[in-house]
Scaffold this active site. Sequence first.
Site, short mmCIF file in Angstrom:
data_model
loop_
_atom_site.label_atom_id
_atom_site.label_comp_id
_atom_site.label_asym_id
_atom_site.label_seq_id
_atom_site.Cartn_x
_atom_site.Cartn_y
_atom_site.Cartn_z
N LYS A 2 29.54 42.94 44.57
CA LYS A 2 29.67 44.27 44.32
C LYS A 2 28.72 43.92 43.00
O LYS A 2 29.03 43.82 41.79
CB LYS A 2 31.26 44.21 44.22
CG LYS A 2 31.74 45.33 43.53
CD LYS A 2 32.66 45.85 42.97
CE LYS A 2 33.67 46.85 42.44
NZ LYS A 2 34.34 46.93 42.22
N LYS A 39 30.54 40.46 40.16
CA LYS A 39 30.93 41.50 39.86
C LYS A 39 29.78 42.99 39.16
O LYS A 39 29.72 41.70 37.84
CB LYS A 39 32.36 42.07 39.59
CG LYS A 39 32.91 43.56 39.63
CD LYS A 39 34.13 44.04 39.46
CE LYS A 39 34.71 45.39 38.85
NZ LYS A 39 36.11 45.37 38.92
C1 PBG Z 1 38.33 47.79 39.29
C2 PBG Z 1 37.42 47.87 40.11
C3 PBG Z 1 36.60 49.72 40.02
C4 PBG Z 1 36.61 48.79 41.36
C5 PBG Z 1 36.61 48.42 42.08
N1 PBG Z 1 37.27 47.55 41.54
C6 PBG Z 1 36.07 49.54 39.11
C7 PBG Z 1 35.31 49.02 37.82
O1 PBG Z 1 34.87 47.98 37.80
O2 PBG Z 1 35.19 49.60 37.29
C8 PBG Z 1 34.55 49.89 41.91
C9 PBG Z 1 34.05 50.37 43.36
C10 PBG Z 1 33.81 51.45 43.37
O3 PBG Z 1 32.98 51.93 43.07
O4 PBG Z 1 33.88 51.69 44.66
N2 PBG Z 1 37.89 47.43 37.94
#
Ligand code: PBG
Length: 321
Positions: A244, A191
């Site tokens: 992601k 991520k």
């Molecule tokens: C929680 C999380 C996030 C997303 C999914 N789970 C945000 C982040 O890490 O700031 C982002 C998903 C999206 O942008 O659609 N940590």
Amino acid sequence: MKKALTPLLKKSGSGYNLIMPYFVVEGKNVSRAIASMPGVYQLSVDRMVTEVARAKELGVPGVIIFGIPKAKDAEATGAYDDHGIVQRAVRAVKDKVKGILVITDVCLCEYTSHGHCGVVHCCQENGEMPKKFIRLKDTVALLAKTAVSHVKAGADIVAPSAMMKGQVKAIRQELDKAGFGQTPIMGYSAKFASAFYGPFRDAAESAPRFGDRRSYQLDPKVSTKALSEVAADIAEGADIVMVKPALAYLDIIRQVKDRFDMPLAAYNVSAEYSMVKAAAAKGWIDEKKIVLEKLNAIRRAGASIIISYHACDVMRWKREV
Ligand code: PBG
């Protein structure tokens, strides 16, 4: 695959194994539009159940639930409250809608008053935060507690997204201890600290109040660490791994696919959705064709599960043709 997670996923017929995200809020009969995500709403539990039932009718194989609690605090207590917003939403969906996979996002950022994905050290004497401000051990313990409470409520799969070292291992251990040895974990393994999460933070009300997430999410300029993060999640017991965002990281999806023999998910994140919606609203693009083309690209890169805010639209379009 060790765990029984395939039956629902493979049946979808969409070819993409699409997962639809939902944002659940307190209240009754609430459906609040999110300005930066046209077509996406914050829903109260009752309205979310109705929407999930519709998604099920459309043939969407699964949903992922994010919660926005009544109150936030430094210890993220809303995250692991057995009567918290996600726990109630999961119970309601499992009770009323059969045959759809319910995944929960396991993170603390929607529940902490400062918006970080973990609990933090207090500021230094000069009032500034130390560089490494996350209390890792405490955070991981709370994430595991959160995961257990989600599964107790009925979640089929938990998806830890905090990018905290050791979170998958701790969750696996606590789930096993609680008698949930068969519940799969979908790790948000690679991520990246991405600007593509901007609209999500409006939807989930989770923008950090200070600093950013670069100390725990991956550097978008570097690809090498992604593979070791995935390897670590697998070693810790992840059953599905995820990359992601999806579109700007197709190279990573392909590398993970080639390197690891694991079910692979990709998150087509909020800004990837909103940019298409904005251009479509202007009449600049053909929304259907663009969406199908980009989902195909994500699948071609190697993902067999795609989390996307377009999920219901795609299944609806498939019905229309
Ligand atoms: C929680 C999380 C996030 C997303 C999914 N789970 C945000 C982040 O890490 O700031 C982002 C998903 C999206 O942008 O659609 N940590």
